[in-house]
Design a protein around this motif. Structure first.
Motif, PDB file in Angstrom:
ATOM      1  N   THR A 126      55.966 -34.778   2.087  1.00 52.72           N
ATOM      2  CA  THR A 126      55.904 -34.135   3.403  1.00 52.72           C
ATOM      3  C   THR A 126      54.977 -34.873   4.363  1.00 52.72           C
ATOM      4  O   THR A 126      54.802 -34.444   5.503  1.00 52.72           O
ATOM      5  CB  THR A 126      55.412 -32.676   3.275  1.00 52.72           C
ATOM      6  N   SER A 127      54.365 -35.977   3.938  1.00 52.65           N
ATOM      7  CA  SER A 127      53.302 -36.607   4.726  1.00 52.65           C
ATOM      8  C   SER A 127      53.783 -37.122   6.072  1.00 52.65           C
ATOM      9  O   SER A 127      53.087 -36.991   7.084  1.00 52.65           O
ATOM     10  CB  SER A 127      52.650 -37.743   3.941  1.00 52.65           C
ATOM     11  N   ARG A 128      54.977 -37.721   6.094  1.00 52.46           N
ATOM     12  CA  ARG A 128      55.482 -38.254   7.355  1.00 52.46           C
ATOM     13  C   ARG A 128      55.659 -37.143   8.384  1.00 52.46           C
ATOM     14  O   ARG A 128      55.218 -37.255   9.534  1.00 52.46           O
ATOM     15  CB  ARG A 128      56.816 -38.958   7.111  1.00 52.46           C
ATOM     16  N   ASP A 129      56.301 -36.067   7.979  1.00 52.82           N
ATOM     17  CA  ASP A 129      56.533 -34.967   8.907  1.00 52.82           C
ATOM     18  C   ASP A 129      55.228 -34.284   9.292  1.00 52.82           C
ATOM     19  O   ASP A 129      55.053 -33.868  10.449  1.00 52.82           O
ATOM     20  CB  ASP A 129      57.491 -33.953   8.289  1.00 52.82           C
ATOM     21  N   ARG A 130      54.311 -34.153   8.347  1.00 53.94           N
ATOM     22  CA  ARG A 130      53.009 -33.562   8.662  1.00 53.94           C
ATOM     23  C   ARG A 130      52.262 -34.421   9.678  1.00 53.94           C
ATOM     24  O   ARG A 130      51.678 -33.908  10.647  1.00 53.94           O
ATOM     25  CB  ARG A 130      52.166 -33.412   7.387  1.00 53.94           C
ATOM     26  N   PHE A 131      52.245 -35.732   9.439  1.00 52.60           N
ATOM     27  CA  PHE A 131      51.544 -36.614  10.367  1.00 52.60           C
ATOM     28  C   PHE A 131      52.133 -36.519  11.764  1.00 52.60           C
ATOM     29  O   PHE A 131      51.401 -36.366  12.753  1.00 52.60           O
ATOM     30  CB  PHE A 131      51.611 -38.061   9.878  1.00 52.60           C
ATOM     31  N   ASP A 132      53.437 -36.623  11.873  1.00 49.43           N
ATOM     32  CA  ASP A 132      54.070 -36.635  13.187  1.00 49.43           C
ATOM     33  C   ASP A 132      53.809 -35.335  13.938  1.00 49.43           C
ATOM     34  O   ASP A 132      53.518 -35.344  15.148  1.00 49.43           O
ATOM     35  CB  ASP A 132      55.576 -36.862  13.044  1.00 49.43           C
ATOM     36  N   GLU A 133      53.907 -34.221  13.229  1.00 54.06           N
ATOM     37  CA  GLU A 133      53.670 -32.924  13.869  1.00 54.06           C
ATOM     38  C   GLU A 133      52.219 -32.788  14.310  1.00 54.06           C
ATOM     39  O   GLU A 133      51.929 -32.380  15.445  1.00 54.06           O
ATOM     40  CB  GLU A 133      54.029 -31.814  12.880  1.00 54.06           C
ATOM     41  N   ALA A 134      51.286 -33.153  13.428  1.00 53.40           N
ATOM     42  CA  ALA A 134      49.865 -33.004  13.738  1.00 53.40           C
ATOM     43  C   ALA A 134      49.424 -33.961  14.837  1.00 53.40           C
ATOM     44  O   ALA A 134      48.651 -33.584  15.735  1.00 53.40           O
ATOM     45  CB  ALA A 134      49.034 -33.228  12.475  1.00 53.40           C
ATOM     46  N   ALA A 135      49.885 -35.213  14.794  1.00 48.40           N
ATOM     47  CA  ALA A 135      49.458 -36.201  15.777  1.00 48.40           C
ATOM     48  C   ALA A 135      49.813 -35.755  17.194  1.00 48.40           C
ATOM     49  O   ALA A 135      48.988 -35.847  18.118  1.00 48.40           O
ATOM     50  CB  ALA A 135      50.091 -37.551  15.466  1.00 48.40           C
ATOM     51  N   ALA A 136      51.034 -35.285  17.385  1.00 48.41           N
ATOM     52  CA  ALA A 136      51.448 -34.847  18.718  1.00 48.41           C
ATOM     53  C   ALA A 136      50.589 -33.686  19.209  1.00 48.41           C
ATOM     54  O   ALA A 136      50.184 -33.646  20.380  1.00 48.41           O
ATOM     55  CB  ALA A 136      52.923 -34.445  18.686  1.00 48.41           C
ATOM     56  N   MET A 137      50.279 -32.747  18.313  1.00 47.63           N
ATOM     57  CA  MET A 137      49.441 -31.603  18.696  1.00 47.63           C
ATOM     58  C   MET A 137      48.039 -32.048  19.088  1.00 47.63           C
ATOM     59  O   MET A 137      47.479 -31.608  20.106  1.00 47.63           O
ATOM     60  CB  MET A 137      49.358 -30.616  17.532  1.00 47.63           C
ATOM     61  N   ILE A 138      47.442 -32.925  18.294  1.00 49.13           N
ATOM     62  CA  ILE A 138      46.053 -33.335  18.520  1.00 49.13           C
ATOM     63  C   ILE A 138      45.934 -34.149  19.808  1.00 49.13           C
ATOM     64  O   ILE A 138      45.020 -33.920  20.615  1.00 49.13           O
ATOM     65  CB  ILE A 138      45.537 -34.134  17.312  1.00 49.13           C
ATOM     66  N   LEU A 139      46.824 -35.113  20.003  1.00 50.78           N
ATOM     67  CA  LEU A 139      46.730 -35.947  21.201  1.00 50.78           C
ATOM     68  C   LEU A 139      46.921 -35.118  22.468  1.00 50.78           C
ATOM     69  O   LEU A 139      46.226 -35.334  23.473  1.00 50.78           O
ATOM     70  CB  LEU A 139      47.757 -37.079  21.141  1.00 50.78           C
ATOM     71  N   LYS A 140      47.836 -34.156  22.431  1.00 50.01           N
ATOM     72  CA  LYS A 140      48.009 -33.282  23.590  1.00 50.01           C
ATOM     73  C   LYS A 140      46.767 -32.435  23.815  1.00 50.01           C
ATOM     74  O   LYS A 140      46.319 -32.240  24.962  1.00 50.01           O
ATOM     75  CB  LYS A 140      49.234 -32.389  23.390  1.00 50.01           C
ATOM     76  N   ALA A 141      46.172 -31.939  22.734  1.00 52.30           N
ATOM     77  CA  ALA A 141      44.970 -31.104  22.856  1.00 52.30           C
ATOM     78  C   ALA A 141      43.807 -31.868  23.468  1.00 52.30           C
ATOM     79  O   ALA A 141      43.043 -31.331  24.280  1.00 52.30           O
ATOM     80  CB  ALA A 141      44.580 -30.553  21.483  1.00 52.30           C
TER      81      ALA A 141
END
Length: 363
Positions: A126-141
């Motif tokens: 699940t690492s790829r999907d976790r990374f992609d989801e988390a990265a977008a959230m963090i950078l926007k935040a």
């Protein structure tokens, strides 16, 4: 052309008398010295549990270093996003940037070690999907001051980040890009790609060119960031001694890498997102350790100051502009040798790199 210092907190190669406390004390000393000698950034890793490396929270470590240093940038090298909750990452990075007066460079990665994933209780597939989801959230935040998400891994009601980020992180974000899909994601996110010296230059050029092309497609109005290349480095004025010690410590370090990441294992073949490492494992099994060690030594930067500069100059010809991150202590190297190597590098290598930097700026 920035020159940073990688900090890995490694016990591997040291005898039992070396305590975790001593490892940390000496890493801190090298970090403070790097600031005094004029290096551009500190890059502590995130790793857990083992002698290979143990810095479970590099944002916390950098908060301490922010108070111990004056001007050096503070880079997370990297926060492994699948192991961290996006809300907490955004809060920590925003607070660290506030405390340090805007010195933070946020580096992300997705992790490669089955040993760490299993103890975390997280499925590597699940690492790829976790990374992609988390990265977008963090950078926007970090840009808006709010974090929210509707994805399957990190459903997050809209929450305010306090202290509120007061500076944009555009141009201050990087991502480890050692696999084709990680490279593509770095380009899509519009962040700097980070690679470790592990493959011949002609193959690295292919990766960098691919990143540049994808970055241009996704962000046509923005300049493409120069890649960051990470070396394990030893610098000494005596070429014979430099080679002997480079071989000793870098071979030991590569042994620790092979052990920690199980790079010769077949388990990567069946893990989503890591198939390329499965193919690399077949190569490692075929060529054997001796040839692998020679290949690894060839791509690292080590030797006398002039020899290191020659390697950098050759990289510039092939890669164009690039940033440097060097690890000065690893695999049993005594503190005194690491400090002497860092001081000589700062005295004789850094000035020439600065001249190249000025030439590039003028051009």
């Amino acid at each position: 052309m920035e020159v940073g210092v990688q900090m890995i907190f490694q016990k591997w190669g040291y005898d039992d008398a070396m305590s975790d406390s001593q490892i940390y004390d000496e890493e801190i000393r090298l970090g403070v010295l790097a600031d005094a000698l004029g290096f551009d950034a500190l890059w502590p890793v995130e790793h857990h549990f083992e002698d290979y490396s143990f810095c479970p929270d590099n944002a916390q470590f950098l908060s301490f270093m922010a108070a111990k240093t004056n001007r050096i940038k503070l880079g997370t090298g990297a926060v492994i996003l699948p192991w961290n909750q996006p809300l907490r990452v955004a809060e920590k990075i925003a607070m660290l940037d506030e405390l340090s007066g805007g010195r933070v460079v946020f580096g992300m990665g997705r992790g490669l070690s089955r040993r760490e994933y299993e103890v975390m209780g997280i499925d590597m597939a699940t690492s790829r999907d976790r990374f992609d989801e988390a990265a977008a959230m963090i950078l926007k935040a970090l840009e808006t001051g709010y974090v929210e998400g509707e994805g399957p891994f990190y459903p997050q009601p809209r929450a305010r980040i306090r202290p509120k980020p007061t500076r944009s992180f555009r141009g201050r974000v990087s991502a480890v890009a050692m696999s084709p899909d990680s490279l593509e994601q770095a380009a899509k996110l519009g962040v700097r790609m980070v690679v470790f010296s592990q493959k011949p230059m002609d193959k690295l050029v292919v990766d960098v060119d691919r990143y540049r092309a994808l970055f241009g497609e996704n962000h046509p109005a923005e300049p493409v960031p120069a890649p960051m290349v990470c070396d394990f480095l030893y610098c000494h004025g005596d070429p014979a001694l430099a080679e002997e010690r480079a071989r000793r410590y870098m071979s030991a370090y590569l042994t620790s890498v092979l052990h920690h990441y199980e790079l010769a294992s077949d388990h990567y073949k069946d893990v989503k997102g890591y198939e390329i490492y499965g193919r690399q494992a077949e190569t490692i099994q075929r060529i054997g350790p001796d040839e692998l060690y020679e290949m690894y030594l060839t791509v690292q930067a080590w030797g006398t100051p002039d020899q290191i500069l020659e390697k950098y100059a050759e990289r510039r010809k092939q890669l164009g502009e690039f940033h440097i991150t060097s690890c000065f202590r690893f695999a049993g190297m005594p503190y005194e040798e690491a400090e002497a190597s860092m001081r000589l590098y700062a005295k004789e290598v850094l000035p020439q790199v600065r001249r190249w930097e000025r030439e590039d700026a003028a051009a």
